[in-house]
Design a protein around this motif. Structure first.
Motif, short mmCIF file in Angstrom:
data_model
loop_
_atom_site.label_atom_id
_atom_site.label_comp_id
_atom_site.label_asym_id
_atom_site.label_seq_id
_atom_site.Cartn_x
_atom_site.Cartn_y
_atom_site.Cartn_z
N ASP A 35 -12.64 21.92 34.42
CA ASP A 35 -13.35 21.82 33.15
C ASP A 35 -12.98 23.00 32.26
O ASP A 35 -13.36 24.13 32.52
N CYS A 36 -12.22 22.71 31.20
CA CYS A 36 -11.81 23.74 30.24
C CYS A 36 -12.37 23.42 28.86
O CYS A 36 -11.80 23.81 27.84
N SER A 37 -13.47 22.69 28.80
CA SER A 37 -14.01 22.24 27.52
C SER A 37 -14.71 23.36 26.78
O SER A 37 -15.23 24.31 27.37
N SER A 38 -14.69 23.26 25.44
CA SER A 38 -15.47 24.13 24.54
C SER A 38 -15.18 25.62 24.76
O SER A 38 -16.10 26.44 24.84
N LEU A 39 -13.91 25.97 24.87
CA LEU A 39 -13.52 27.37 25.08
C LEU A 39 -12.69 27.91 23.92
O LEU A 39 -12.12 29.01 24.01
N ASN A 40 -12.57 27.13 22.84
CA ASN A 40 -11.75 27.52 21.67
C ASN A 40 -10.30 27.81 22.05
O ASN A 40 -9.64 28.69 21.48
N LEU A 41 -9.79 27.07 23.01
CA LEU A 41 -8.42 27.27 23.47
C LEU A 41 -7.41 26.74 22.45
O LEU A 41 -7.57 25.64 21.91
N LEU A 55 -8.82 16.72 34.28
CA LEU A 55 -8.67 17.90 33.44
C LEU A 55 -9.38 17.64 32.11
O LEU A 55 -9.01 16.73 31.36
N ASP A 56 -10.43 18.42 31.85
CA ASP A 56 -11.21 18.27 30.62
C ASP A 56 -10.87 19.40 29.67
O ASP A 56 -11.25 20.55 29.88
N LEU A 57 -10.16 19.08 28.61
CA LEU A 57 -9.77 20.04 27.58
C LEU A 57 -10.44 19.71 26.25
O LEU A 57 -9.98 20.11 25.18
N SER A 58 -11.54 18.98 26.31
CA SER A 58 -12.20 18.52 25.08
C SER A 58 -12.80 19.67 24.29
O SER A 58 -13.11 20.74 24.84
N GLN A 59 -12.94 19.47 22.97
CA GLN A 59 -13.58 20.40 22.05
C GLN A 59 -12.94 21.79 22.10
O GLN A 59 -13.60 22.80 22.27
N ASN A 60 -11.62 21.79 21.95
CA ASN A 60 -10.87 23.03 21.82
C ASN A 60 -10.07 23.00 20.52
O ASN A 60 -10.42 22.24 19.60
N LEU A 61 -9.02 23.81 20.44
CA LEU A 61 -8.24 23.93 19.20
C LEU A 61 -6.77 23.59 19.41
O LEU A 61 -5.90 24.06 18.68
N LEU A 62 -6.48 22.76 20.41
CA LEU A 62 -5.10 22.39 20.70
C LEU A 62 -4.51 21.58 19.55
O LEU A 62 -5.16 20.70 18.99
N GLN A 63 -3.22 21.88 19.22
CA GLN A 63 -2.55 21.17 18.12
C GLN A 63 -1.34 20.38 18.59
O GLN A 63 -1.13 19.26 18.12
N ASN A 64 -0.57 20.94 19.50
CA ASN A 64 0.66 20.29 19.95
C ASN A 64 0.63 20.11 21.47
O ASN A 64 0.25 21.01 22.21
#
Length: 666
Positions: A35-41, A55-64
């Protein structure tokens, strides 16, 4: 020597760097779920476990998204990228994720990627794909669906799609569920869904579809077309059995009852909030022309596209739920329900019906819920041995006042009667046949009774005896007469009672007798503080708002203090100094007073009346008053005592003087 030392130090530093512990990942790892959600990554963390299933990467700042960003995820099964800022995905990125079943790309900026007209590459194992909220226009979804052979669930909700072409889903033939809710779809090309043999659920709600004249999706089980601009829904006349079970057509502009499949499995049909005036399909030509002129019917070369054709008699033998509320029906022939032998719930509320009847041969005898509230009912009749399984009846908002007194007594399974906003009066239990009141006693199945806003004049003694009510609402009947035996017979059943807004000044009911009473609403009356309990109370919630309470009787407070959990006392002229027991009760931790901020009381200060919140009362607010009263009392007593002594002394002196004179004379 110096050079050798520098080289040696460099080697040591490199070895030290190599052996330096890796930075701890900010993500939470539980077994094979990360869980990597909501970490401003802005980048995917580098050091992730070797084998990941989720793998949860939701609610971050990924662009590419590139191979460098997502390396070594060959075993991943669920990848959540919801609510990032993704605008580029390397083509073929998911090709090696041979076990990936769920891919969530919702709430990103994939319209920027689709504008490049580049296909995302094969999604060989993906079964659930979420592309909602990405600003995708017509045909942009093609770049994500070109090679998804196992895809079964697809969400395109909340995009800007205006047209569904016949080729949109050609490469995703395994689709069973498609969500196109909340787009701006105007056109659906012929053949867009027909090739999807497994499609069972289709959501087209909140779009701009104007009519369906050729529905032929035989395999579909659920279709949601609510909140469109439909004026007509027609099925092709096919000699096939349709699998459709749930059809939602609410909040459209449909004029006449839809043309449904002749051979169907429909169990749910919602036609509420339309413009239905007739249960037939066709209407007067001039009416259709008027609707065309008003813009309700879309046209092509001045010819209506969505005119309803004459229909055959429709059979709905499996229908369980039918909602026709918020339409314009003035009458519905009983023959309309002739095939609905399984119907359990019928909603006809908010129409213009003037009469409704159910006779012995009616198919509506399977109804459990009937709602005919907010119509213009003048006549209502239920024949003998009808509605034998009816449990809930809504009649509110009809201004009814003339009914057969025993109409509800003949419903053998009735549990809930909603009779509010009518003009009923209640018959005494032993009164004979009449039409100027309704009998509500001796209904052994009745548990819920709502009689608010009926202009009730009185509640006769034993009015509900033999009806084991749990909830009784008698609110908003100003001036209603409520005697000590009006509620007799409910002592062992009543749980919730509302007497709100009845202008009651006193209550002669002893609530101590009602051992199961949990909620009592006495708000918006004129009660002054009479004792309501002669013994212990079972009430947990009591509403006394908006009355004329100066004090609350001490025996009432004592009765309540063991069981009461919620109390409303605002908008009363409470005395701060004459309610010590009430103020003590209000300070108990177990008691909730939701309107405590609005609850005030008054006390006297310097001959003036001061109002404060009940929670702000301090002992000295009343001590000063008590002290003044004490001193005044002492002064009055002393004055009276001195006066008495003076009077006695004067009398003694007077008597002695007269005695002395008499003695001399003698």
């Amino acid at each position: 020597m110096g050079t050798c030392l520098w080289i040696l130090m460099l080697v040591v530093n490199q070895v030290s760097a190599f052996r330096r512990p890796a930075e701890a990942s900010p993500c939470q790892v539980v077994h094979q779920d990360v869980d990597c959600s909501s970490l401003n990554l802005k980048r995917v963390p580098e050091r992730l476990p070797a084998s990941i299933h989720l793998l949860d990467l939701s609610q971050n700042l990924l662009q590419n998204l590139t191979e460098q960003e997502l390396p070594g995820l060959s075993n991943i099964r669920r990848l959540n990228l919801h609510a990032n800022k993704i605008q580029f995905i390397q083509p073929g990125l998911f090709q090696n994720m041979s076990r990936l079943e769920l891919l969530d790309l919702s709430e990103n900026s994939l319209d920027l990627y689709a504008a490049l007209k580049t296909y995302i590459g094969p999604l060989t194992s993906v079964r659930h794909l979420d592309l909602s909220g990405n600003g995708l226009f017509t045909d942009m979804s093609d770049y994500f669906l070109s090679d998804a052979p196992l895809l079964s669930n697809l969400s395109l909700e909340g995009n800007s799609i205006t047209k569904i072409s016949k080729d949109t889903f050609n490469r995703s033939q395994a689709l069973t569920n498609i969500d196109l809710h909340n787009n701006v779809i105007i056109e659906i090309e012929e053949g867009a869904f027909e090739s999807l043999a497994r499609l069972s659920e289709l959501d087209l709600s909140v779009n701009s579809i104007s009519c369906i004249t050729d529905f032929n999706l035989v395999q579909l089980k659920t279709l949601n077309l609510s909140k469109n601009s439909l004026t007509s829904f027609q099925t092709l006349d096919l000699d096939l059995e349709f699998e459709l079970m749930y059809l939602d057509l609410r909040e459209n502009k449909i004029l006449y009852f839809p043309v449904l499949p002749q051979r169907n499995k429909l169990i749910y049909l919602d036609l509420s909030r339309n413009l239905l005036r007739s249960v037939n399909c066709s209407g007067p030509l001039e009416e259709l022309e008027n609707l065309k002129a008003s813009g309700y019917l879309f046209t092509d070369h001045d010819k209506p596209l969505c005119l309803c054709v004459n229909q055959k008699h429709q059979d709905l033998p499996k229908l369980l739920y039918l909602d026709l509320s918020y339409n314009q029906f003035k009458t519905i022939p009983s023959s309309f329900f002739s095939s609905m032998v399984s119907l359990e719930s019928l909603n006809l509320s908010n129409n213009c019906l003037e009469s409704f009847s159910v006779d012995a041969g009616s198919p509506l005898n399977s109804l459990k819920t009937l709602d005919i509230s907010y119509n213009n009912l003048q006549n209502l009749s239920f024949g003998g041995n009808t509605l034998v399984v009816l449990e809930t009846l809504h009649l509110q908002g009809n201004a009814l006042f003339m009914l057969d007194a025993g109409i509800f007594s003949r419903l053998p399974n009735i549990r809930s009667l909603h009779l509010q906003e009518n003009l009923f009066s209640i018959c005494p239990p032993l009164q004979g046949p009449t039409y100027n009141c309704i009998r509500l006693s001796s209904i052994p199945t009745l548990s819920y009774l709502y009689l608010s806003e009926n202009s009730l004049v009185s509640i006769p003694p034993d009015a509900f005896r033999g009806s084991p009510l749990l909830i009784l609402d008698l609110s908003q009947n100003p001036g209603v007469g409520l005697g000590s035996s009006s509620l007799s017979g409910l002592e062992t059943s009543l749980s919730h009672l509302s007497l709100r807004g009845n202008e009651l000044q006193t209550l002669s009911v002893d609530f101590t007798l009602f051992r199961k009473l949990k909620s009592l609403d006495l708000s918006v009356n004129r009660l002054t503080g009479d004792s309501l309990w002669s013994g212990e109370s079972s009430v947990e919630s009591l509403n006394l708002q908006n009355n004329s309470l100066v004090t609350l009787a001490s025996d009432t407070v004592f009765a309540l203090q063991k069981t009461l959990r919620t109390l409303y006392v605002g908008s009363n002229p409470l005395s701060c100094c004459e309610n010590p027991y009430l103020l003590t009760l209000l300070q108990q931790d177990r008691l909730t007073v939701p309107d405590i901020a609005a609850a005030t009381c008054w006390y006297a200060k310097d001959s003036e009346r001061v109002e404060i919140g009940v929670s702000a009362v301090q002992p000295d607010h009343c001590e000063s008053v008590d002290g003044k009263v004490l001193w005044i009392s002492v002064i009055v007593v002393l004055a009276l005592g001195l006066t008495l002594v003076s009077v006695v002394a004067l009398k003694l002196c007077h008597s002695r003087t007269h005695g002395f004179k008499r003695g001399i004379k003698a």
